[in-house]
Design a protein around this motif. Structure first.
Motif, mmCIF file in Angstrom:
data_model
loop_
_atom_site.group_PDB
_atom_site.id
_atom_site.type_symbol
_atom_site.label_atom_id
_atom_site.label_comp_id
_atom_site.label_asym_id
_atom_site.label_seq_id
_atom_site.Cartn_x
_atom_site.Cartn_y
_atom_site.Cartn_z
ATOM 1 N N GLY A 219 -5.109 -1.261 -13.590
ATOM 2 C CA GLY A 219 -3.830 -1.683 -14.155
ATOM 3 C C GLY A 219 -2.960 -0.500 -14.534
ATOM 4 O O GLY A 219 -1.744 -0.496 -14.296
ATOM 5 N N GLY A 220 -3.578 0.548 -15.120
ATOM 6 C CA GLY A 220 -2.826 1.743 -15.464
ATOM 7 C C GLY A 220 -2.301 2.457 -14.235
ATOM 8 O O GLY A 220 -1.169 2.967 -14.232
ATOM 9 N N ALA A 221 -3.105 2.509 -13.174
ATOM 10 C CA ALA A 221 -2.664 3.137 -11.932
ATOM 11 C C ALA A 221 -1.462 2.399 -11.344
ATOM 12 O O ALA A 221 -0.505 3.035 -10.858
ATOM 13 C CB ALA A 221 -3.807 3.184 -10.926
ATOM 14 N N MET A 222 -1.488 1.067 -11.393
ATOM 15 C CA MET A 222 -0.335 0.296 -10.928
ATOM 16 C C MET A 222 0.905 0.646 -11.745
ATOM 17 O O MET A 222 2.007 0.813 -11.212
ATOM 18 C CB MET A 222 -0.614 -1.211 -11.057
ATOM 19 C CG MET A 222 -1.772 -1.748 -10.237
ATOM 20 S SD MET A 222 -1.523 -1.671 -8.460
ATOM 21 C CE MET A 222 -2.573 -0.287 -8.056
ATOM 22 N N GLY A 223 0.717 0.762 -13.076
ATOM 23 C CA GLY A 223 1.836 1.113 -13.949
ATOM 24 C C GLY A 223 2.369 2.505 -13.654
ATOM 25 O O GLY A 223 3.585 2.741 -13.655
ATOM 26 N N GLY A 224 1.462 3.470 -13.411
ATOM 27 C CA GLY A 224 1.890 4.827 -13.104
ATOM 28 C C GLY A 224 2.700 4.900 -11.825
ATOM 29 O O GLY A 224 3.724 5.604 -11.751
ATOM 30 N N ALA A 225 2.253 4.176 -10.797
ATOM 31 C CA ALA A 225 3.010 4.134 -9.542
ATOM 32 C C ALA A 225 4.386 3.520 -9.767
ATOM 33 O O ALA A 225 5.403 4.018 -9.246
ATOM 34 C CB ALA A 225 2.232 3.334 -8.495
ATOM 35 N N ALA A 226 4.417 2.444 -10.550
ATOM 36 C CA ALA A 226 5.703 1.807 -10.855
ATOM 37 C C ALA A 226 6.616 2.759 -11.608
ATOM 38 O O ALA A 226 7.827 2.802 -11.367
ATOM 39 C CB ALA A 226 5.473 0.542 -11.675
ATOM 40 N N GLY A 227 6.049 3.569 -12.521
ATOM 41 C CA GLY A 227 6.859 4.521 -13.275
ATOM 42 C C GLY A 227 7.497 5.566 -12.386
ATOM 43 O O GLY A 227 8.685 5.890 -12.524
ATOM 44 N N VAL A 228 6.714 6.125 -11.461
ATOM 45 C CA VAL A 228 7.259 7.127 -10.538
ATOM 46 C C VAL A 228 8.355 6.513 -9.674
ATOM 47 O O VAL A 228 9.440 7.102 -9.502
ATOM 48 C CB VAL A 228 6.137 7.705 -9.650
ATOM 49 C CG1 VAL A 228 6.721 8.564 -8.531
ATOM 50 C CG2 VAL A 228 5.169 8.529 -10.495
ATOM 51 N N LEU A 229 8.104 5.316 -9.137
ATOM 52 C CA LEU A 229 9.108 4.670 -8.287
ATOM 53 C C LEU A 229 10.353 4.295 -9.088
ATOM 54 O O LEU A 229 11.473 4.359 -8.568
ATOM 55 C CB LEU A 229 8.497 3.428 -7.627
ATOM 56 C CG LEU A 229 7.409 3.726 -6.590
ATOM 57 C CD1 LEU A 229 6.738 2.437 -6.142
ATOM 58 C CD2 LEU A 229 7.984 4.462 -5.388
ATOM 59 N N PHE A 230 10.165 3.922 -10.346
ATOM 60 C CA PHE A 230 11.307 3.620 -11.218
ATOM 61 C C PHE A 230 12.162 4.868 -11.401
ATOM 62 O O PHE A 230 13.400 4.814 -11.315
ATOM 63 C CB PHE A 230 10.803 3.122 -12.573
ATOM 64 C CG PHE A 230 11.897 2.740 -13.534
ATOM 65 C CD1 PHE A 230 12.368 1.434 -13.591
ATOM 66 C CD2 PHE A 230 12.450 3.678 -14.396
ATOM 67 C CE1 PHE A 230 13.376 1.081 -14.475
ATOM 68 C CE2 PHE A 230 13.455 3.334 -15.280
ATOM 69 C CZ PHE A 230 13.922 2.029 -15.324
ATOM 70 N N GLY A 231 11.512 6.000 -11.659
ATOM 71 C CA GLY A 231 12.247 7.246 -11.825
ATOM 72 C C GLY A 231 12.988 7.650 -10.567
ATOM 73 O O GLY A 231 14.145 8.077 -10.616
ATOM 74 N N VAL A 232 12.325 7.515 -9.422
ATOM 75 C CA VAL A 232 12.963 7.857 -8.141
ATOM 76 C C VAL A 232 14.155 6.943 -7.875
ATOM 77 O O VAL A 232 15.212 7.377 -7.408
ATOM 78 C CB VAL A 232 11.934 7.765 -6.998
ATOM 79 C CG1 VAL A 232 12.616 7.865 -5.639
ATOM 80 C CG2 VAL A 232 10.884 8.865 -7.137
ATOM 81 N N GLN A 233 13.992 5.655 -8.204
ATOM 82 C CA GLN A 233 15.035 4.671 -7.916
ATOM 83 C C GLN A 233 16.243 4.805 -8.849
ATOM 84 O O GLN A 233 17.389 4.752 -8.410
ATOM 85 C CB GLN A 233 14.457 3.255 -8.026
ATOM 86 C CG GLN A 233 15.449 2.124 -7.796
ATOM 87 C CD GLN A 233 15.852 1.972 -6.345
ATOM 88 O OE1 GLN A 233 15.226 2.510 -5.446
ATOM 89 N NE2 GLN A 233 16.927 1.237 -6.107
#
Length: 323
Positions: A219-233
């Protein structure tokens, strides 16, 4: 009311809503993973999500300071940043579970919930402290990669950026991977067994603590990926950026059916579309009386309506049968 304008912008609004919805869905996967096993809402997930974004931006800023970011292809850089964000957020999630949640596992449900809220505030201020000391600032801008900002014209009225393609592809890939992990592997079988009955799973030789830690890890890994993509977006992040998207992702998880992995994706898409249409059409439909600033009302009104009329969500909460 300009009907032609409403029709003209509809395809672009639909596309923007889908992109926002996929972002919410990515964050919601972390909520639904933990709830599916423990029936516990990890309200610190929004900070775990934004922690991954900060790890990603620090790596990109480091590469830019070294003068090598511009000379690298965007794909390996993005993969590196994604993996780093996922690893950091996964380790943070496991640490939070071990320190703040595991000692309270047998306590009444309200107590771990209060602990989760406390962890959320602690992580917000911890990130702020570290970034203030390290960079004397905690509002950070993601370095741009020109290839990710390229826009492609799908039709005369619709265009999409490469980074939006990446968000959609990543969300679909992670949904498929998570669904396959839970339903087609021994690890997933162990997770489902612990979700059904922890005591019985322990008697069958399953290490319950290890499975729960693994659930938080994923679950944390999913959140981390979402965080990076959020920042990029979206570009700009700070220690408090994760709160509102995290709350909306929780709404999406409830909307789709908390604990239901495909439900998290459906809920995120529905919520993203509602917000996009509200942001674009409210002003046009009300003659300027209401604008895009009222779009959040739709998200939380939807949560209230779902809790009243269909508390198990659109696809239903995962049902557990015990003999």
């Amino acid at each position: 009311m300009d009907v032609e304008l409403l029709i003209a912008i509809f395809p672009q609004v639909l596309l923007d809503g889908l992109i926002l919805g996929f972002m919410y869905a990515l964050i919601a996967l972390g909520y639904t993973m933990v709830y599916g096993v423990l029936e516990f809402i990890n309200f610190a997930h929004s900070e775990i999500f934004i922690f991954g974004a900060f790890v990603g931006v620090e790596i990109l800023l480091g590469l830019r300071s070294a003068g090598i970011l511009a000379g690298l292809h965007w794909l390996p850089v993005l993969v590196l940043v994604l993996l780093a964000g996922m690893a950091a957020s996964a380790l943070l999630a496991v640490s939070v579970e071990r320190i703040a949640y595991r000692p309270l596992r047998g306590a009444p449900r309200l107590i771990p919930l209060i602990s989760a809220i406390g962890v959320s505030f602690f992580l917000q201020d911890a990130i702020r402290l570290v970034e203030s000391v390290w960079r004397n600032a905690f509002n950070l801008v993601y370095p741009t990669m020109d290839a990710l900002n390229e826009r492609y014209e799908l039709t005369s009225t619709i265009d999409i950026s490469m980074k939006s393609f990446v968000v959609i592809a990543a969300a679909l890939l992670m949904l498929w991977g998570l669904h396959a992990l839970v339903n087609r592997t021994k690890v997933g079988t162990s997770m489902r067994a612990v979700a059904e009955d922890q005591a019985a799973a322990s008697l069958m030789g399953i290490n319950v603590n290890r499975v729960i830690s693994l659930t938080f890890l994923i679950g944390g890994a999913m959140g981390g990926a979402a965080g990076v993509l959020f920042g990029v977006q979206y570009g700009l992040i700070n220690p408090y950026t994760g709160f509102i998207p995290g709350l909306k992702a929780f709404t999406a998880a409830v909307l789709g059916g908390i604990g239901n992995i495909p439900g998290a994706m459906i809920g995120g898409l529905v919520l993203g579309l509602l917000e996009a249409f509200a942001a674009s059409y409210l002003s046009l439909l009300t003659g300027g009386a209401f604008g895009a600033e009222y779009k959040d009302i739709f998200a939380f009104s939807m949560l209230i309506l779902i809790l009243i009329f269909r508390p198990k969500g659109l696809l239903g909460e995962v049902v557990r049968e015990r003999a």
